[in-house]
Enzyme design. Sequence first.
Site, PDB file in Angstrom:
ATOM      1  N   GLY A  11       0.879  -1.244  -0.219  1.00 43.50           N
ATOM      2  CA  GLY A  11       0.017  -0.072   0.047  1.00 43.50           C
ATOM      3  C   GLY A  11       0.885   1.261  -0.072  1.00 43.50           C
ATOM      4  N   GLY A  13      -0.262   4.355  -0.268  1.00 45.03           N
ATOM      5  CA  GLY A  13      -1.353   5.635   0.157  1.00 45.03           C
ATOM      6  C   GLY A  13      -0.439   6.529   1.202  1.00 45.03           C
ATOM      7  N   GLY A  14      -1.509   7.068   2.101  1.00 37.51           N
ATOM      8  CA  GLY A  14      -0.980   8.014   3.018  1.00 37.51           C
ATOM      9  C   GLY A  14      -0.179   7.360   3.998  1.00 37.51           C
ATOM     10  N   LEU A  15      -0.628   6.313   4.574  1.00 34.87           N
ATOM     11  CA  LEU A  15       0.365   5.431   5.566  1.00 34.87           C
ATOM     12  C   LEU A  15       1.389   4.912   5.068  1.00 34.87           C
ATOM     13  CD1 LEU A  15      -2.030   3.541   7.977  1.00 34.87           C
ATOM     14  CD2 LEU A  15      -0.866   5.913   8.069  1.00 34.87           C
ATOM     15  N   LYS A 121      -8.509  -1.432  11.960  1.00 35.40           N
ATOM     16  CA  LYS A 121      -9.378  -0.842  12.981  1.00 35.40           C
ATOM     17  C   LYS A 121     -10.650  -1.515  13.314  1.00 35.40           C
ATOM     18  CE  LYS A 121      -9.114   3.170  10.643  1.00 35.40           C
ATOM     19  NZ  LYS A 121      -9.046   4.702  10.408  1.00 35.40           N
ATOM     20  N   ALA A 187      -8.445   5.701   2.166  1.00 31.63           N
ATOM     21  CA  ALA A 187      -9.167   4.297   2.617  1.00 31.63           C
ATOM     22  C   ALA A 187      -9.346   4.715   4.283  1.00 31.63           C
ATOM     23  CB  ALA A 187      -7.989   3.268   2.790  1.00 31.63           C
ATOM     24  N   THR A 188      -8.609   5.558   4.795  1.00 32.93           N
ATOM     25  CA  THR A 188      -8.765   5.802   6.208  1.00 32.93           C
ATOM     26  C   THR A 188     -10.210   6.731   6.215  1.00 32.93           C
ATOM     27  OG1 THR A 188      -6.489   6.022   6.543  1.00 32.93           O
ATOM     28  CG2 THR A 188      -7.778   7.053   8.256  1.00 32.93           C
ATOM     29  N   GLU A 191     -13.217   4.586   5.506  1.00 30.58           N
ATOM     30  CA  GLU A 191     -13.528   3.649   6.518  1.00 30.58           C
ATOM     31  C   GLU A 191     -14.061   4.377   7.883  1.00 30.58           C
ATOM     32  OE1 GLU A 191      -9.836   1.100   7.363  1.00 30.58           O
ATOM     33  OE2 GLU A 191      -9.806   0.940   5.273  1.00 30.58           O
ATOM     34  N   HIS A 195     -18.459   4.372   9.834  1.00 30.94           N
ATOM     35  CA  HIS A 195     -19.173   4.240  10.796  1.00 30.94           C
ATOM     36  C   HIS A 195     -20.146   5.303  11.274  1.00 30.94           C
ATOM     37  CE1 HIS A 195     -15.826   1.834  13.003  1.00 30.94           C
ATOM     38  NE2 HIS A 195     -14.794   2.590  12.147  1.00 30.94           N
TER      39      HIS A 195
HETATM   40  P1  NAD Z   1      -4.926   4.996   1.149  1.00 32.25           P
HETATM   41  O1  NAD Z   1      -6.157   4.858   0.402  1.00 32.25           O
HETATM   42  O2  NAD Z   1      -4.356   6.276   1.170  1.00 32.25           O
HETATM   43  O3  NAD Z   1      -3.733   3.974   0.099  1.00 32.25           O
HETATM   44  C1  NAD Z   1      -4.080   2.637  -0.178  1.00 32.25           C
HETATM   45  C2  NAD Z   1      -2.926   1.909  -0.896  1.00 32.25           C
HETATM   46  O4  NAD Z   1      -3.320   0.609  -1.108  1.00 32.25           O
HETATM   47  C3  NAD Z   1      -2.907   2.668  -2.075  1.00 32.25           C
HETATM   48  O5  NAD Z   1      -1.789   2.829  -2.533  1.00 32.25           O
HETATM   49  C4  NAD Z   1      -3.733   1.848  -3.248  1.00 32.25           C
HETATM   50  O6  NAD Z   1      -3.267   1.637  -4.603  1.00 32.25           O
HETATM   51  C5  NAD Z   1      -2.968   0.481  -2.694  1.00 32.25           C
HETATM   52  N1  NAD Z   1      -3.857  -0.831  -2.882  1.00 32.25           N
HETATM   53  C6  NAD Z   1      -5.102  -0.961  -2.744  1.00 32.25           C
HETATM   54  N2  NAD Z   1      -5.503  -2.246  -3.080  1.00 32.25           N
HETATM   55  C7  NAD Z   1      -4.440  -2.830  -3.534  1.00 32.25           C
HETATM   56  C8  NAD Z   1      -4.156  -4.204  -3.903  1.00 32.25           C
HETATM   57  N3  NAD Z   1      -4.757  -5.031  -4.066  1.00 32.25           N
HETATM   58  N4  NAD Z   1      -2.546  -4.660  -4.298  1.00 32.25           N
HETATM   59  C9  NAD Z   1      -1.693  -3.514  -3.970  1.00 32.25           C
HETATM   60  N5  NAD Z   1      -2.113  -2.259  -3.497  1.00 32.25           N
HETATM   61  C10 NAD Z   1      -3.330  -2.052  -3.256  1.00 32.25           C
HETATM   62  O7  NAD Z   1      -4.811   4.117   2.548  1.00 32.25           O
HETATM   63  P2  NAD Z   1      -4.519   4.706   3.651  1.00 32.25           P
HETATM   64  O8  NAD Z   1      -5.341   6.141   4.131  1.00 32.25           O
HETATM   65  O9  NAD Z   1      -3.140   5.012   3.828  1.00 32.25           O
HETATM   66  O10 NAD Z   1      -4.893   3.749   4.917  1.00 32.25           O
HETATM   67  C11 NAD Z   1      -4.376   2.355   4.968  1.00 32.25           C
HETATM   68  C12 NAD Z   1      -5.059   1.496   5.977  1.00 32.25           C
HETATM   69  O11 NAD Z   1      -4.562   1.924   7.291  1.00 32.25           O
HETATM   70  C13 NAD Z   1      -6.644   1.558   6.108  1.00 32.25           C
HETATM   71  O12 NAD Z   1      -6.916   0.354   6.140  1.00 32.25           O
HETATM   72  C14 NAD Z   1      -6.785   2.350   7.385  1.00 32.25           C
HETATM   73  O13 NAD Z   1      -7.965   2.078   8.041  1.00 32.25           O
HETATM   74  C15 NAD Z   1      -5.490   1.919   8.099  1.00 32.25           C
HETATM   75  N6  NAD Z   1      -5.288   3.041   9.193  1.00 32.25           N
HETATM   76  C16 NAD Z   1      -5.316   2.567  10.547  1.00 32.25           C
HETATM   77  C17 NAD Z   1      -4.985   3.535  11.646  1.00 32.25           C
HETATM   78  C18 NAD Z   1      -4.826   2.905  13.058  1.00 32.25           C
HETATM   79  O14 NAD Z   1      -4.579   3.777  14.008  1.00 32.25           O
HETATM   80  N7  NAD Z   1      -4.931   1.709  13.456  1.00 32.25           N
HETATM   81  C19 NAD Z   1      -4.912   4.959  11.227  1.00 32.25           C
HETATM   82  C20 NAD Z   1      -4.992   5.181  10.142  1.00 32.25           C
HETATM   83  C21 NAD Z   1      -5.402   4.300   8.852  1.00 32.25           C
END
Ligand code: NAD
Length: 328
Positions: A11, A13-15, A121, A187-188, A191, A195
């Site tokens: 992934g 994206g942001g994280l 989460k 995605a964050t 998700e 809620h």
């Molecule tokens: P995002 O939408 O910014 O990025 C997701 C990435 O995954 C993108 O680069 C996308 O191209 C890639 N992706 C999607 N499907 C794919 C696949 N099948 N194969 C390969 N790559 C694929 O997501 P984000 O906002 O960075 O969040 C990522 C996860 O982190 C989320 O599930 C979110 O719930 C979780 N998160 C958890 C916390 C926590 O405190 N526990 C906090 C923030 C985010």
Amino acid sequence: MGEVKRIAVLGAGGLGRNMAKLLDKKTEMRLVAICDKGGYAFDPNGIPSAKIDALSAEESVATISGIGVRCGDAIGELLKRRDQIDGVFLALPNLPNEFLPSVVERMAKEGFRGVMVDALKRTRAVELMVKLNDLLAANKITYITGAGATPGLLTAAAALAAQSFVEIESVEIWFGVGIANWDAYKATIREDIAHLEGFSVEKVAAMSDEEIENELEKRNGILELVNMEHADDVILELAGVVSRDKVKVGGVVDTRSPKKPVSTTMKLTGITFEGKRSTHVFTLGDETSMAANVNGPALGYMKAGFWYHSKGLHGVFTSATVMPLWPH
Ligand code: NAD
């Protein structure tokens, strides 16, 4: 720690992209692989985050010159290089709840044998992950689930705070998140919208970006979330700290400003052995970003995972049963 650990981030994206920046600062761990929907980048010598930063939000890591490869199944391609990867951080969207558990199951069945960490989460998603314990143990994977901020850092803080008490009455998590633009964490934010009243994981997964933007517009970019289905509850229950009905999670997300709308707190109330009721409060510094509070603990749990793995401890662990270690 011995050899530098080779990390793959699934992934971008942001994280995922912020994890690359954090790994730049670490000497014990090195980013060797990162992927997104468009493909992957792989370099056993390390991928500096500057190469990823140079991409716009829409550009795939597959376009990084020299090390990027376009493909439709990046996870499958990286699995072919599993012998050159020690640890995996899952920064993929988890829509639907079964998606990440299915990726992990696939990785175990296709021969990955290292350490894995997620920042899941949802309660249901963590429950599904915990069910993979026997499969992962049999395949010598050490897996730590719920290892972000909440669940993650704040859940671990609750497990620690509980030690002062003989009975735990409640755990209340209230988080503040500020991000300049929802695009950076699609995605964050999706998700989180799931809620809100009238929404579900299935519904948000089917919504277009424009529809998400309209929802945010209706709320001036602010999401207030109460009584979330958040896995801090099941994680603390599994750790034996408190039953899940006594754990409440909510917060405020501002999708238009990097400033936190409220401070993030974890409050645990309990009764001491002398019969006194009291509350321990853990407050995150307002200057710390979501990325710092998710990715920092995720790497800390990754380091702990390597230690468990080296001792032959495999299977699924949670952020409340493992103490994160601090990687240099
Ligand atoms: P995002 O939408 O910014 O990025 C997701 C990435 O995954 C993108 O680069 C996308 O191209 C890639 N992706 C999607 N499907 C794919 C696949 N099948 N194969 C390969 N790559 C694929 O997501 P984000 O906002 O960075 O969040 C990522 C996860 O982190 C989320 O599930 C979110 O719930 C979780 N998160 C958890 C916390 C926590 O405190 N526990 C906090 C923030 C985010």
